[in-house]
Design an enzyme around this catalytic site. Structure first.
Site, PDB file in Angstrom:
ATOM      1  N   ASN A  23       0.819  -1.211   0.000  1.00 38.86           N
ATOM      2  CA  ASN A  23       0.000   0.000   0.000  1.00 38.86           C
ATOM      3  C   ASN A  23       0.857   1.268   0.000  1.00 38.86           C
ATOM      4  O   ASN A  23       0.484   2.269  -0.607  1.00 38.86           O
ATOM      5  CB  ASN A  23      -0.961  -0.012   1.192  1.00 38.86           C
ATOM      6  CG  ASN A  23      -2.037  -1.083   1.053  1.00 38.86           C
ATOM      7  OD1 ASN A  23      -2.283  -1.574  -0.041  1.00 38.86           O
ATOM      8  ND2 ASN A  23      -2.659  -1.462   2.155  1.00 38.86           N
ATOM      9  N   ASP A 121      -9.795  -5.462  -5.730  1.00 37.75           N
ATOM     10  CA  ASP A 121     -10.554  -6.493  -5.024  1.00 37.75           C
ATOM     11  C   ASP A 121     -12.053  -6.223  -5.064  1.00 37.75           C
ATOM     12  O   ASP A 121     -12.490  -5.082  -4.938  1.00 37.75           O
ATOM     13  CB  ASP A 121     -10.121  -6.550  -3.552  1.00 37.75           C
ATOM     14  CG  ASP A 121      -8.755  -7.178  -3.393  1.00 37.75           C
ATOM     15  OD1 ASP A 121      -8.394  -8.010  -4.235  1.00 37.75           O
ATOM     16  OD2 ASP A 121      -8.063  -6.837  -2.425  1.00 37.75           O
ATOM     17  N   MET A 342     -15.702  -1.885   7.495  1.00 42.39           N
ATOM     18  CA  MET A 342     -15.377  -0.994   6.386  1.00 42.39           C
ATOM     19  C   MET A 342     -15.737  -1.544   5.008  1.00 42.39           C
ATOM     20  O   MET A 342     -15.937  -0.788   4.072  1.00 42.39           O
ATOM     21  CB  MET A 342     -13.884  -0.626   6.456  1.00 42.39           C
ATOM     22  CG  MET A 342     -13.567   0.171   7.718  1.00 42.39           C
ATOM     23  SD  MET A 342     -11.803   0.420   8.040  1.00 42.39           S
ATOM     24  CE  MET A 342     -11.393   1.615   6.787  1.00 42.39           C
TER      25      MET A 342
END
Length: 437
Positions: A23, A121, A342
């Site tokens: 990330n 994803d 989330m």
């Protein structure tokens, strides 16, 4: 297409060095577009998502030199903006969600940035509103071609600093807005900014290039715009998601592992959450040592109620490790509630664990209750498909602990986030074979 054939039930042993953080890499590599000077980035993970981004930058005209296996130099001194409106870019950019983060730097430096609707994803709705609302607040005009799913932002007069309150503490949204704001006129303040280590690293890198960002590591960032940025050399942190994956793998296979150079100070809640599951782990310098454990027991709360492990924006527990925690809990002693706040589709891989004999109750798209076996009943091997990166590695961990031989299809999802995973698993004793079709 490729699959993994995994012979489960073997104990692992040895030392693993984590790759660079995926990330963070996606953010700091996009930041090279902010300057015409050379930028050197070390500890770049050799994974599909990062390599796709590097390819896109090359097509944009960035001069890229591979210095060593995990080090690159980038120089964006001759950018081909026409590529952004080409059919090739629509194809290349749509396959990688991280490509959204080229928009902020391009907008800041060239006054325009475009992106096809990104992929990534399938873990629920992952809207881009935070990114574009931030750009609009800085003075950009928004374009959206609904027929071609193509987004754009432009400015004829340059970006101007402003105050903004983000509607969500989006990590990629915060990164994109920071990169746009560093070259804006005046001062920008971002409240409810994400403050993950990735954002801290990006901010430190930009400051070393000449940016003026204060409040780093907090959720209130102040950015004083500058005329231009210079070059720098930056080293990416070890990947904390991969570190958590190795911890989970050691626990599930009842193995002794040492994870090297983990940057303990950047792990946040991760060690504590695994300890709440009963997993022993020791800090040895900057390494994590996990001794061989025959079993591990989930802690209860002080009043005896069932432990809940939930994700939250930093410094809360990262959502990327909830899939790992869920799998690890299937062989713990006790019960835990996993609450994925989330992303509403990230728990949908539990049916595969249930097929393997795990006791998991999917309460709703966000919550699952896991009743651990305490290793009294071994998971059984099965054939399954990896739906996303983190579910993929979780299923791999389950297969390594299972009785018999499992097949995991669609392992390109695992390759997107884990460098050379097959060879590294074999180096610690795993029985894994890659099957190509």
């Amino acid at each position: 297409m490729a699959s993994f054939k995994i012979e489960g039930g073997h104990k692992l042993k040895g030392t693993i060095t984590p790759q660079g953080a995926k990330n963070e890499a996606l953010q700091v590599i996009c930041a090279v577009l902010l300057t015409s000077k050379k930028v050197i980035i070390n500890n770049v993970p050799d994974i599909i998502d990062v390599n796709k981004l590097i390819f896109i930058l090359g097509e944009l005209g960035v001069k890229i030199e591979k210095i060593s296996k995990n080090s690159y130099s980038f120089q964006a001194d001759d950018i081909n903006l026409k590529y952004l409106e080409s059919s090739e870019f629509k194809r290349d950019g749509s396959s990688l969600r991280g490509s959204i983060m080229i928009v902020g730097p391009l907008l800041a430096r060239f006054g325009k940035g475009y992106i096809p609707r990104p992929g990534g994803d399938k873990i629920g709705r992952r809207r881009l509103d935070t990114h574009f609302e931030g750009f609009i607040n800085l003075g950009a005009k928004f374009r959206y071609n609904r027929e071609e799913y193509f987004y754009g932002v432009e400015t004829d007069t340059g970006l101007v600093g402003t105050e903004m309150l983000l509607d969500e503490a989006s990590v990629t949204g915060t990164a994109n807005i920071i990169m746009a704001a560093v070259l804006a006129k005046g001062v920008t303040t971002i409240y409810n900014a994400a403050c993950e280590p990735y954002i801290q690293q990006l901010s430190k890198m930009l400051n070393s290039m000449g940016a003026k960002i204060s409040g780093v590591s907090s959720n209130l960032l102040t950015i004083e715009g500058v005329e231009s940025l210079g070059g720098c050399e930056h080293t990416i942190l070890p990947d904390m998601i991969e570190i958590g994956s190795w911890i989970g793998m050691a626990a599930m296979t009842r193995s002794e592992l040492t994870i090297k150079n983990v940057s303990w100070n950047d792990l946040g809640q991760i060690p504590n959450v695994f300890r709440k599951l009963g997993i022993q782990l020791e800090r040895k310098g900057d390494d994590i040592y996990i001794p061989e454990q025959e079993n591990y027991e989930i802690q209860s709360y002080i009043d005896g109620s069932v432990l809940t492990v939930a994700d939250a924006p930093w410094p809360g527990f990262t959502p990327d490790l909830l899939s790992i925690v869920l799998v690890v809990a299937t062989q713990a002693k006790g019960t835990v509630l996993i609450h994925q706040k989330m992303f509403e589709s990230r728990l949908f891989f539990v049916d595969k664990l249930i097929d393997m004999g795990a006791k998991v109750i999917l309460c709703d798209p966000h919550r699952a209750t896991v009743i651990g076996h305490d290793f009294k009943s071994q998971l059984k091997a099965t054939k399954m498909t990896s739906p996303d990166i983190r579910a993929g590695i979780s299923l791999l961990i389950a297969a390594l602990s299972a009785k018999g031989t499992s097949i995991i299809n669609n392992i390109e999802q695992i390759d997107r986030g884990y460098e050379d995973i097959e060879a590294r698993l074999k180096s610690i004793g795993a029985k894994v074979e890659r099957l190509e079709y």
